[in-house]
Design a protein around this motif. Structure first.
Motif, PDB file in Angstrom:
ATOM      1  N   ASN A   1     -21.327 -37.837   0.722  1.00 17.68           N
ATOM      2  CA  ASN A   1     -20.007 -38.046  -0.018  1.00 17.68           C
ATOM      3  C   ASN A   1     -19.832 -39.375  -1.365  1.00 17.68           C
ATOM      4  OD1 ASN A   1     -18.328 -35.934   2.334  1.00 17.68           O
ATOM      5  ND2 ASN A   1     -18.935 -37.290   3.359  1.00 17.68           N
ATOM      6  N   ASP A   2     -20.944 -39.479  -1.888  1.00 15.73           N
ATOM      7  CA  ASP A   2     -20.743 -40.495  -2.514  1.00 15.73           C
ATOM      8  C   ASP A   2     -21.223 -40.219  -4.110  1.00 15.73           C
ATOM      9  OD1 ASP A   2     -21.786 -42.402  -4.615  1.00 15.73           O
ATOM     10  OD2 ASP A   2     -22.590 -43.824  -2.813  1.00 15.73           O
ATOM     11  N   ASP A   3     -19.998 -39.802  -4.626  1.00 12.61           N
ATOM     12  CA  ASP A   3     -20.263 -38.773  -5.714  1.00 12.61           C
ATOM     13  C   ASP A   3     -20.900 -39.281  -7.167  1.00 12.61           C
ATOM     14  OD1 ASP A   3     -18.020 -36.978  -4.615  1.00 12.61           O
ATOM     15  OD2 ASP A   3     -16.502 -37.566  -6.515  1.00 12.61           O
ATOM     16  N   LEU A   6     -24.563 -38.460  -5.539  1.00 10.73           N
ATOM     17  CA  LEU A   6     -24.705 -36.719  -5.384  1.00 10.73           C
ATOM     18  C   LEU A   6     -25.429 -36.418  -7.032  1.00 10.73           C
ATOM     19  CD1 LEU A   6     -25.139 -34.390  -3.624  1.00 10.73           C
ATOM     20  CD2 LEU A   6     -22.387 -34.455  -4.323  1.00 10.73           C
ATOM     21  N   LYS A  31     -11.645 -30.572  -5.891  1.00  9.31           N
ATOM     22  CA  LYS A  31     -10.891 -31.057  -4.787  1.00  9.31           C
ATOM     23  C   LYS A  31     -11.468 -32.064  -5.116  1.00  9.31           C
ATOM     24  CE  LYS A  31     -11.549 -27.358  -1.803  1.00  9.31           C
ATOM     25  NZ  LYS A  31     -10.777 -26.978  -1.069  1.00  9.31           N
ATOM     26  N   ASN A  32     -10.881 -33.387  -4.520  1.00  9.80           N
ATOM     27  CA  ASN A  32     -11.460 -34.875  -4.782  1.00  9.80           C
ATOM     28  C   ASN A  32     -12.809 -34.813  -4.846  1.00  9.80           C
ATOM     29  OD1 ASN A  32      -8.410 -35.016  -5.100  1.00  9.80           O
ATOM     30  ND2 ASN A  32      -8.342 -35.627  -2.890  1.00  9.80           N
ATOM     31  N   SER A  33     -13.758 -34.316  -3.057  1.00 12.79           N
ATOM     32  CA  SER A  33     -15.072 -35.212  -3.556  1.00 12.79           C
ATOM     33  C   SER A  33     -15.618 -33.868  -3.988  1.00 12.79           C
ATOM     34  CB  SER A  33     -15.226 -35.359  -1.861  1.00 12.79           C
ATOM     35  OG  SER A  33     -16.195 -35.598  -1.943  1.00 12.79           O
ATOM     36  N   TYR A  35     -18.491 -33.289  -3.298  1.00 15.33           N
ATOM     37  CA  TYR A  35     -19.465 -32.428  -2.500  1.00 15.33           C
ATOM     38  C   TYR A  35     -18.648 -31.358  -1.996  1.00 15.33           C
ATOM     39  CZ  TYR A  35     -21.474 -31.404   1.592  1.00 15.33           C
ATOM     40  OH  TYR A  35     -21.615 -31.177   3.164  1.00 15.33           O
ATOM     41  N   ASP A  36     -17.006 -31.659  -1.726  1.00 14.02           N
ATOM     42  CA  ASP A  36     -16.325 -30.905  -1.546  1.00 14.02           C
ATOM     43  C   ASP A  36     -16.369 -29.762  -2.439  1.00 14.02           C
ATOM     44  OD1 ASP A  36     -15.583 -31.463   1.277  1.00 14.02           O
ATOM     45  OD2 ASP A  36     -14.387 -32.899   0.268  1.00 14.02           O
ATOM     46  N   ASN A  37     -16.606 -29.779  -3.831  1.00  9.49           N
ATOM     47  CA  ASN A  37     -16.164 -29.595  -4.877  1.00  9.49           C
ATOM     48  C   ASN A  37     -18.013 -27.880  -4.233  1.00  9.49           C
ATOM     49  OD1 ASN A  37     -13.741 -29.377  -6.933  1.00  9.49           O
ATOM     50  ND2 ASN A  37     -14.425 -31.656  -6.420  1.00  9.49           N
TER      51      ASN A  37
END
Length: 539
Positions: A1-3, A6, A31-33, A35-37
């Motif tokens: 979750n660390d953009d 990542l 999305k905000n994160s 990782y979610d994208n």
């Protein structure tokens, strides 16, 4: 979750996500994160397969982290990710691999001392970055009563007190780095930039930038005042302030915000007291200091120099001094490296550098100060049209020649092979739009090309070499050479728009020297093939 981390891993050489793919992932679900994208992307395309491969590998690492100790896990990631193989292909591979192994060793050492695994180790590394402290070799804590000298920054001294405080180098000027920046930003005033008059090639500061700089300068000086207050209030008994200044400049007439060092601030505050009457001709209106409260000791620079020289001579000539120590210090501090000139010489050169004698104009370099342009990398969807430099065009052409089958091509077979290069990620789709198929076909239709293909026992393409030449090493890459009955013919493909064979003569001589040394065969011919003119030229 660390953009940030990542994206750093995804865009590394290991996983190879480019800017365009990153943008497509972000725009797909927004999305905000990130990782979610990433996990939301479900298009049926090559990018989706690439994402699945990446996530599968990360899930594997998560599983291994639960079952391995951190030392074994680190080595597993090092080898399984392909990073080890990647470093093996780099220059100074042994040193690079050793650096990673040292970090893994540090991780193992940490894990033996602390029971908080990989996360704890990452926190430890961050602690090293931020505070420059070492958890493994933490120094003994000193009490304030111990008879020692502490050297620290003013910021580090906050909350502490000492019997004696020495604040040195007070005449050091405040930083004016902001004034040299091309761009300044302020939340209220906006963006300030430098302006340039192209007709006269002159540059000047915009009004807005001047206003922003003035505001920043005032804010910085206010912060310097707060820092100075901290420094002046750390002493219990004695506070010693040290700085240098010309004798006739002790009287400060500027306002506090116009002053650029802490020494002048202190002098300005003292200028109105009787204690400074001996040194300045200002009118004083207070008499609150005396020798018991404040002592001003001005040492003339000449006297200081003489005292310094005297003490140095006394130390060296003192009969009680250890002569071996003096000799050691003399050799150590006055040592001159005998080969200093050699350290400024390059150890390895490319063939192009040597053959062109570093003349940038031969490479098409033009010094034109009036045409200054910034080029920022943008993802594909933001680029209106593809612009390509002559160097990039040459790289595309050489990539095609390197990967094409050596046979007589039809237009259809040529297009088919080049499209395969796109599928194999050797070329971009946008790049093949710039390919001149007719010129490539003419190369394969040329009688010399046909002769080389038909008569040769072996054709080697894009052969790299490293060769010792006198006291240096040179490296280069030969486009291709043909071996015919234990003799060699070298061909160097040039995409220049001017046929300048003279500047490449030396280059081909080095190619010949390298091939003959490596293979023990004689080079009987050397050709330049001028791509834009479909012409072979023997050199």
């Amino acid at each position: 979750n660390d953009d940030i981390n990542l994206l750093a891993v995804m865009q590394s050489e290991i996983f190879g996500f480019n800017e365009n793919e990153i943008a497509m992932i972000k725009l797909y679900s927004q999305k905000n994160s990130f990782y979610d994208n990433l996990i939301s992307y479900d298009k049926e395309d090559e990018l989706s397969n690439k994402i699945n491969d990446f996530l599968t590998k990360i899930q594997d690492y998560n599983y291994k982290l639960q079952t391995y100790d951190v030392f074994k896990f680190a080595y597993y990631v090092f080898e399984n990710s392909g990073y080890y193989k990647f470093l093996c292909c780099r220059d100074r591979a042994f040193e690079r691999i050793k650096n990673v192994e040292n970090i893994i060793g540090l991780l193992c050492e940490y894990d033996k001392k602390y029971d908080n695994g990989l996360i704890g180790f990452l926190d430890y590394v961050n602690e090293l970055k931020v505070n420059k402290s070492d958890l493994f070799n933490s120094p003994r804590e000193l009490s304030e009563d111990e008879d020692v000298v502490r050297i620290m920054t003013i910021h580090k001294s906050k909350g502490l007190e000492f019997p004696i405080v020495i604040l040195a180098d007070m005449n050091k000027q405040f930083s004016t780095q902001d004034s040299r920046e091309n761009l300044l930003f302020d939340e209220d005033l906006g963006i300030g930039i430098n302006l340039k008059d192209i007709s006269t090639n002159s540059q000047f500061t915009s009004l807005r930038k001047s206003l922003i700089y003035e505001k920043l300068s005032i804010e910085n000086k206010k912060e310097e005042m707060r820092v100075l207050y901290v420094a002046l209030t750390r002493a219990k008994n004695n506070l010693i302030l040290i700085g240098s200044k010309k004798r006739d400049k002790l009287l400060i007439r500027k306002s506090y915000l116009e002053i650029n060092n802490t020494l002048d601030w202190v002098l300005k505050a003292l200028n109105t007291d009787k204690i400074m009457s001996e040194y300045t001709d200002s009118d004083y209106n207070t008499d609150i200091f005396d020798d018991t409260k404040l002592k001003i000791n001005i040492i003339e620079s000449e006297n200081l120099k003489q005292n310094h020289d005297f003490e140095e001579v006394k130390f060296i000539e003192d009969e009680y001094q250890d002569k071996r120590l003096v000799d050691f210090m003399d050799k150590t501090f006055n040592f001159i490296y005998p080969f200093e000139e050699e350290t400024n010489k390059a150890f390895k050169f490319s063939v192009t550098e040597i053959s062109k004698s570093f003349d940038q104009s031969d490479s098409g370099y033009v010094n034109d100060m009036n045409t200054y342009e910034l080029d920022f990398t943008k993802p594909d969807f933001m680029v209106d049209q593809t612009r390509i430099s002559p160097q990039q065009r040459g790289t595309i052409i050489h990539t095609i020649f390197q990967n094409l089958s050596l046979k007589k091509h039809s237009r259809n077979s040529l297009i088919e092979e080049i499209n395969e290069m796109v599928k194999d990620d050797k070329l971009l789709l946008e790049e093949i739009k710039l390919v001149d198929y007719d010129k490539i076909l003419k190369f394969f239709d040329h009688k010399i090309t046909k002769s080389l293909i038909n008569k040769s026992d072996k054709i080697v393409r894009e052969e790299s070499f490293l060769m010792k030449l006198e006291d240096n090493y040179i490296n280069g890459q030969i486009d291709f050479y043909a071996i015919i009955e234990n003799t060699i013919i070298i061909v160097d493909i040039k995409t220049d728009f001017q046929m300048r064979s003279s500047i490449y003569k030396k280059q081909l001589e080095y190619y010949q020297m390298a091939v003959e040394k490596a293979l023990g065969m004689k080079v009987i011919k050397k050709y330049l093939y001028w791509y834009n003119y479909n012409k072979y030229e023997e050199v």
